[in-house]
Write a protein that holds these residues in place. Structure first.
Motif, short mmCIF file in Angstrom:
data_model
loop_
_atom_site.label_atom_id
_atom_site.label_comp_id
_atom_site.label_asym_id
_atom_site.label_seq_id
_atom_site.Cartn_x
_atom_site.Cartn_y
_atom_site.Cartn_z
N LEU A 180 -28.08 -20.11 -17.57
CA LEU A 180 -27.27 -19.63 -18.67
C LEU A 180 -27.70 -20.35 -19.95
N GLU A 229 -27.77 -14.79 -9.45
CA GLU A 229 -27.77 -13.61 -10.31
C GLU A 229 -26.45 -12.84 -10.22
N LYS A 242 -23.51 -14.35 -12.44
CA LYS A 242 -23.67 -14.75 -13.85
C LYS A 242 -22.62 -14.14 -14.77
N ASP A 243 -22.03 -12.98 -14.40
CA ASP A 243 -21.01 -12.35 -15.24
C ASP A 243 -19.60 -12.62 -14.75
N ASP A 244 -19.46 -13.46 -13.73
CA ASP A 244 -18.14 -13.85 -13.25
C ASP A 244 -17.37 -14.48 -14.42
N PRO A 245 -16.11 -14.09 -14.64
CA PRO A 245 -15.38 -14.60 -15.80
C PRO A 245 -15.24 -16.12 -15.81
N VAL A 304 -18.62 -17.41 -17.11
CA VAL A 304 -18.72 -17.14 -18.55
C VAL A 304 -17.89 -18.15 -19.33
N GLU A 329 -19.28 -20.95 -21.92
CA GLU A 329 -18.80 -20.95 -23.31
C GLU A 329 -18.28 -22.33 -23.70
#
Length: 284
Positions: A112, A248, A251-254, A257, A261
């Motif tokens: 990331l 992979e 990677k978009d798991d909340p 993320v 952040e």
């Protein structure tokens, strides 16, 4: 919300708490991960676990919960994440990850956003850069990507010349070695290749003149890279920034993320600057 797990991974495996290849392991089964569960992260102690704890302390994770296992012993954090035993790791830079993926068939770990640079340093308790003797021995990391990184730093210190440039976008860091890429070696330096966790100890070795030490291991050894290193990397355009790594599919798991952040937030970047005083640098 933050729970630091100090038990070694080997102990967890023996206890049956890591479910390798089992559908109950987040990221390891065919179904979608359960985003209501804590995100399980394995991280180096300093500064990685410290940064995760600070993100929680400042409330940057929102309602996301994390369980952090500190890296201990002879384990491979990438293998644990790739197998689904843990959800993420936080200890490495992208060239190291790329080399690991290339060497492991079927690996699909992804990096990331860059978080921080632990500047590689050239250290010695015996000489300065102006007094490096002929025939000096320099201890360098044994793994391929950090070995290349060490050679670039030694070249920046003016001790050798290389036939490659660190900013070449097509460069394969895993192929850079002192045997093949050093074109000028006026001090007749020889190389001692050592596993990264052991490099700080080579400062006391009478046979070793200088040592290249990764920032996290320098900190753990009580060194202050910003003042103790004879030569230190810059964060500007540094390809070795440390990253959060997941499979992979995750990677978009909340939760992922949100943690990413938090790690790259202005608040945590300021914490890095204020707390580590140049020994750890925000990625730029």
């Amino acid at each position: 919300m933050f729970r630091r797990v100090t038990t070694t991974v080997a102990t967890l495996v023996a206890a049956g708490l890591l479910l390798t290849g089992c559908g109950a392991a987040q990221g390891g089964g065919p179904g979608a991960p359960d985003a209501t569960q804590p995100l399980r992260i394995i991280a180096d102690v300093t500064p990685h676990a410290v940064l995760l704890e600070e993100a929680e302390r400042q409330g940057l994770l929102g309602d996301v919960k994390i369980d952090v296992t500190e890296i201990s012993g002879d384990i491979d954090p990438n293998q644990l994440v790739n197998a689904g035993d843990l959800d993420a790791n936080f200890f490495q830079h992208v060239p190291y990850l790329n080399d690991w993926n290339a060497k492991h068939e079927g690996a699909d770990l992804v990096a990331l956003a860059p978080v921080h640079v632990e500047p590689l340093g050239l250290y010695s308790e015996k000489v300065t850069l102006d007094t490096v003797p002929d025939g000096a021995v320099i201890a360098i990391p044994a793994d391929a990507t950090n070995q290349a990184r060490a050679l670039f730093l030694i070249a920046d210190a003016g001790l050798i010349t290389l036939d490659v440039k660190a900013d070449d976008p097509g460069l394969d860091y895993s192929q850079i070695t002192p045997e093949t890429n050093v074109t000028s070696n006026p001090k007749n330096i020889s190389w001692l290749k050592i596993d990264r966790p052991q490099l700080a100890a080579t400062l006391k070795d009478p046979k070793v003149t200088l040592s290249i030490i990764n920032g996290n291991y320098a900190l753990e050894a009580g060194l202050t890279p910003a003042t103790d290193a004879l030569k230190l990397e810059s964060a500007e355009n540094n390809p070795y920034a440390n990253v959060l790594v997941v499979k992979e599919a995750l990677k978009d798991d909340p939760r992922v993320v949100k943690v990413n952040e938090a790690l790259t937030s202005p608040e945590l970047q300021k914490f890095i600057e204020d707390s580590f005083k140049g020994s750890v640098l925000p990625a730029k």
